[in-house]
Write a protein that holds these residues in place. Structure first.
Motif, mmCIF file in Angstrom:
data_model
loop_
_atom_site.group_PDB
_atom_site.id
_atom_site.type_symbol
_atom_site.label_atom_id
_atom_site.label_comp_id
_atom_site.label_asym_id
_atom_site.label_seq_id
_atom_site.Cartn_x
_atom_site.Cartn_y
_atom_site.Cartn_z
ATOM 1 N N GLY A 168 -6.388 -10.460 8.715
ATOM 2 C CA GLY A 168 -6.975 -11.432 7.781
ATOM 3 C C GLY A 168 -6.233 -11.473 6.450
ATOM 4 O O GLY A 168 -6.744 -12.003 5.456
ATOM 5 N N LEU A 169 -5.037 -10.916 6.429
ATOM 6 C CA LEU A 169 -4.280 -10.838 5.158
ATOM 7 C C LEU A 169 -3.055 -11.738 5.191
ATOM 8 O O LEU A 169 -2.494 -12.001 6.252
ATOM 9 N N LEU A 170 -2.636 -12.142 4.014
ATOM 10 C CA LEU A 170 -1.401 -12.918 3.873
ATOM 11 C C LEU A 170 -0.763 -12.506 2.539
ATOM 12 O O LEU A 170 -1.450 -12.473 1.520
ATOM 13 N N GLU B 177 -3.147 -2.123 7.447
ATOM 14 C CA GLU B 177 -3.255 -3.588 7.501
ATOM 15 C C GLU B 177 -2.411 -4.215 6.388
ATOM 16 O O GLU B 177 -1.732 -5.220 6.599
ATOM 17 N N VAL B 178 -2.484 -3.610 5.213
ATOM 18 C CA VAL B 178 -1.664 -4.140 4.111
ATOM 19 C C VAL B 178 -0.184 -3.956 4.446
ATOM 20 O O VAL B 178 0.642 -4.852 4.228
ATOM 21 N N LEU C 58 -7.948 -9.497 0.827
ATOM 22 C CA LEU C 58 -8.423 -8.099 0.800
ATOM 23 C C LEU C 58 -9.951 -8.040 0.839
ATOM 24 O O LEU C 58 -10.633 -8.872 0.218
ATOM 25 N N THR C 59 -10.506 -7.069 1.562
ATOM 26 C CA THR C 59 -11.949 -6.820 1.543
ATOM 27 C C THR C 59 -12.155 -5.313 1.387
ATOM 28 O O THR C 59 -11.187 -4.543 1.436
#
Ligand SMILES: Nc1ncnc2c1ncn2[C@@H]1O[C@H](COP(=O)(O)OP(=O)(O)O)[C@@H](O)[C@H]1O
Ligand SMILES: O=C(CO)[C@@H](O)[C@@H](O)COP(=O)(O)O
Length: 563
Positions: A379-381, A413-414, A405-406
């Motif tokens: 879910g990151l960009l 993930e990052v 970010l959550t």
């Protein structure tokens, strides 16, 4: 079958020089040796003088380059145990633009006691960035005058290149400018020491000194508009013919032959640049194949049959990489450095502990975990501009970003989002060329990163939807330089008549090719469209928040120091 013949390639990097001895028949690397430069990068002071150099200065000592010849070449000869008469050619590649002023005898001015206390008499390394003011003024003047050359360099001449560096000398040390008989690239200087004569090469002249095969250097009028003293620069301190890569620069002089344990009279090729020498070493001698030298940053190289203008490219030079083609160069100013920054500055202690317990380094630990995610699943960009944007936008004021970010976001993930961001950055460059008539069908990767991170390479293949071939050598530029040495020697003595012939026999890539995975390509296409929107929104003026933040930061810094 005749006796084996060999050629030597030397890769002059920022901290050291690396020699390889290569077999001509098949490109087999027989021996290699590294010599660290005794003086390294001189960015604080000169070796003999306790006086601080300016901000953003980076100098080198020419003697360090000759030490590489005297130490690494005999070392590879000894390790391989070959007969000097069987070594028929030598070529070198260098960082660029790395330049020095010399006198009528090609002696560096910094060797002269009259000049050695003046830092401007020393070698200015490629990353000497103290000529930024001159570069800005040059770009402004060239723009106002409508100089045609600007388009060939994506609209901007870099402060790293020859003319801003020379102009800084004119501005700050006119006596050095006056005393210099010529300004030359370090790669050409080292070759001149081996052969006894100066022959400038088309790669550094074209990419770094605004030289064009048909138009030559910019006009005297243009140089005069920078500074009256520079008016006749092209005919005086940059004089001399420019020779295509692979040309025989001359023959090895007796003094160096003895010091290097080689035969006097051996063929020496004209100088070359590191990233560019890697191209034929991967077997790339025709258009359609983009070579990526992947490490702390990426240098992208590509061949074309026409001179095209491509947004933000670093340069297009006829014969600049392979004779007979237009060589294109582009780049991303941070890639491995972004992953390095994340590992060193952003990763929690538990990751370091677990990686150590698993016997892995943190990159490997994160890669393994990031590999478990499907494209899009984080879910990151991210935007890969942690060191500005070198190609397409050409803007050092831009900065990095991670979106999405959550509280549940994991470090791996990052890490994955950062790998993906660098691949999107390359896709942008690939598209800029491909959509402007310079085809990119396949990618070729060399340098440290392809050997270190398999996930990264798969992501690059998926995001660009192109197969990637990986170099089979960690000394790719040096092998390329050795190939040009073989061409300088020629087929008559056991070398090759062209770099095409040399590449056919000596170039090596790994058998395994990284192919794009269709379902990943599909998802990455969607994500790339989102990346593109962010790219244009933050990079093309819709929202200059990154620049405003930098401005506010420098205001705050000033207030803090004033208090
Ligand atoms: N496993 C890894 N995955 C991704 N990046 C890595 C990994 N290990 C090191 N790096 C990064 O690779 C870069 C070094 O690449 P290398 O090709 O050896 O250097 P250089 O560009 O100086 O020749 C560093 O920026 C480092 O942060
Ligand atoms: O600018 C170029 C090539 O055009 C390089 O020589 C320069 O960036 C130095 O690269 P390396 O840090 O040696 O990989």
């Amino acid at each position: 079958m005749g006796k084996d013949k060999f050629t030597i390639g030397i890769d002059y990097g920022t901290q050291s020089g690396r020699a390889v001895l290569v077999r001509l028949q098949d490109g087999m690397e027989m021996a290699e040796h590294v010599t660290e430069y005794q003086h390294g990068v001189m960015d604080v002071k000169l070796p003999h003088l306790d006086k601080a150099l300016g901000y953003e200065w980076a100098l080198q000592h020419p003697m360090d380059y000759l030490d590489v010849l005297r130490q690494s070449v005999p070392a590879v000869m000894q390790t391989a145990g070959v007969d000097p008469t069987d070594v028929i050619g030598l070529g070198i590649d260098f960082t660029a633009c790395t330049i020095l002023p010399v006198d009528e005898n090609l002696e560096p001015l910094c060797f002269d006691p009259a000049f050695r206390d003046n830092p401007h008499s020393w070698v200015k390394l490629w990353k000497h960035h103290a000529a930024q003011e001159e570069a800005n003024k040059l770009n402004e003047l060239a723009g106002e005058r409508g100089e045609a050359f600007l388009a060939r360099y994506g609209g901007k001449i870099s402060s790293e290149w020859m003319i801003p560096k020379i102009w800084q000398i004119v501005d700050e040390a006119p006596e050095i400018y006056k005393a210099a008989d010529q300004f030359i690239e370090a790669t050409d200087w080292v070759i001149s020491q081996l052969t006894g004569e100066l022959k400038r090469n088309s790669c550094t002249a074209g990419y770094k000194a605004i030289w064009h095969k048909r138009d030559g250097y910019p006009s005297a009028d243009f140089f005069g508009s920078l500074h009256p003293a520079m008016r006749d620069l092209a005919d005086t301190k940059l004089r001399g013919d420019v020779y295509p890569l692979g040309t025989k620069a001359g023959e090895l002089q007796a003094e160096f032959a003895a010091a290097m344990n080689l035969s006097p009279g051996m063929a020496i090729a004209v100088g070359n640049v590191d990233a560019h020498a890697a191209v034929p070493a991967m077997g790339v001698v025709t258009p359609g194949k983009m070579v990526m030298a992947m490490g702390t940053s990426i240098c992208h190289m590509l061949l074309g049959t026409e001179e095209r203008t491509v947004e933000g490219m670093c340069g297009v030079v006829e014969d600049g990489i392979i004779e007979g083609y237009y060589g294109y160069e582009a780049g991303q100013s941070a890639v491995g450095d972004i992953f390095g920054w994340f590992v060193e500055e952003q990763v929690p202690a538990y990751v370091h502990r677990q990686a150590e317990a698993a016997g892995k380094n943190v990159h490997q630990w994160l890669e393994e975990r990031a590999h478990a995610y499907r494209p899009g699943e984080t879910g990151l960009l991210a935007l890969d501009w942690m060191n500005g944007n070198r190609s397409v936008l050409v803007d050092t004021e831009l900065s990095g970003m991670v979106l999405g970010l959550t509280l549940a976001t994991k470090p791996e993930e990052v890490y994955r989002a950062l790998l993906e961001a660098t691949a999107f950055g390359t896709r942008k460059i690939v598209d800029a060329f491909h959509q402007n008539g310079v085809a990119v069908e396949e990618l070729y990767a060399c340098g440290g990163l392809p050997q270190k991170n398999k996930l990264l390479m798969q992501i690059f293949a998926d995001v660009t939807n192109r197969p990637i071939y990986i170099a089979d050598s960690i000394q790719t530029p040096a092998v390329g330089a050795a190939m040009f040495g073989a061409v300088a020697a020629g087929a008559e003595v056991g070398g090759y008549d062209s770099i095409l012939d040399a590449a056919e026999n000596m170039a090596r890539v790994k058998e395994e090719v990284i192919q794009p995975i269709p379902e990943n390509v599909e998802i990455y296409e969607l994500l790339y469209q989102e990346y593109n929107k962010l790219h244009d929104y933050f990079g093309r003026g819709d929202n200059d928040v990154m620049k405003r933040l930098k401005a506010i930061r420098s205001q705050s810094e000033r207030k803090l120091t004033l208090q």
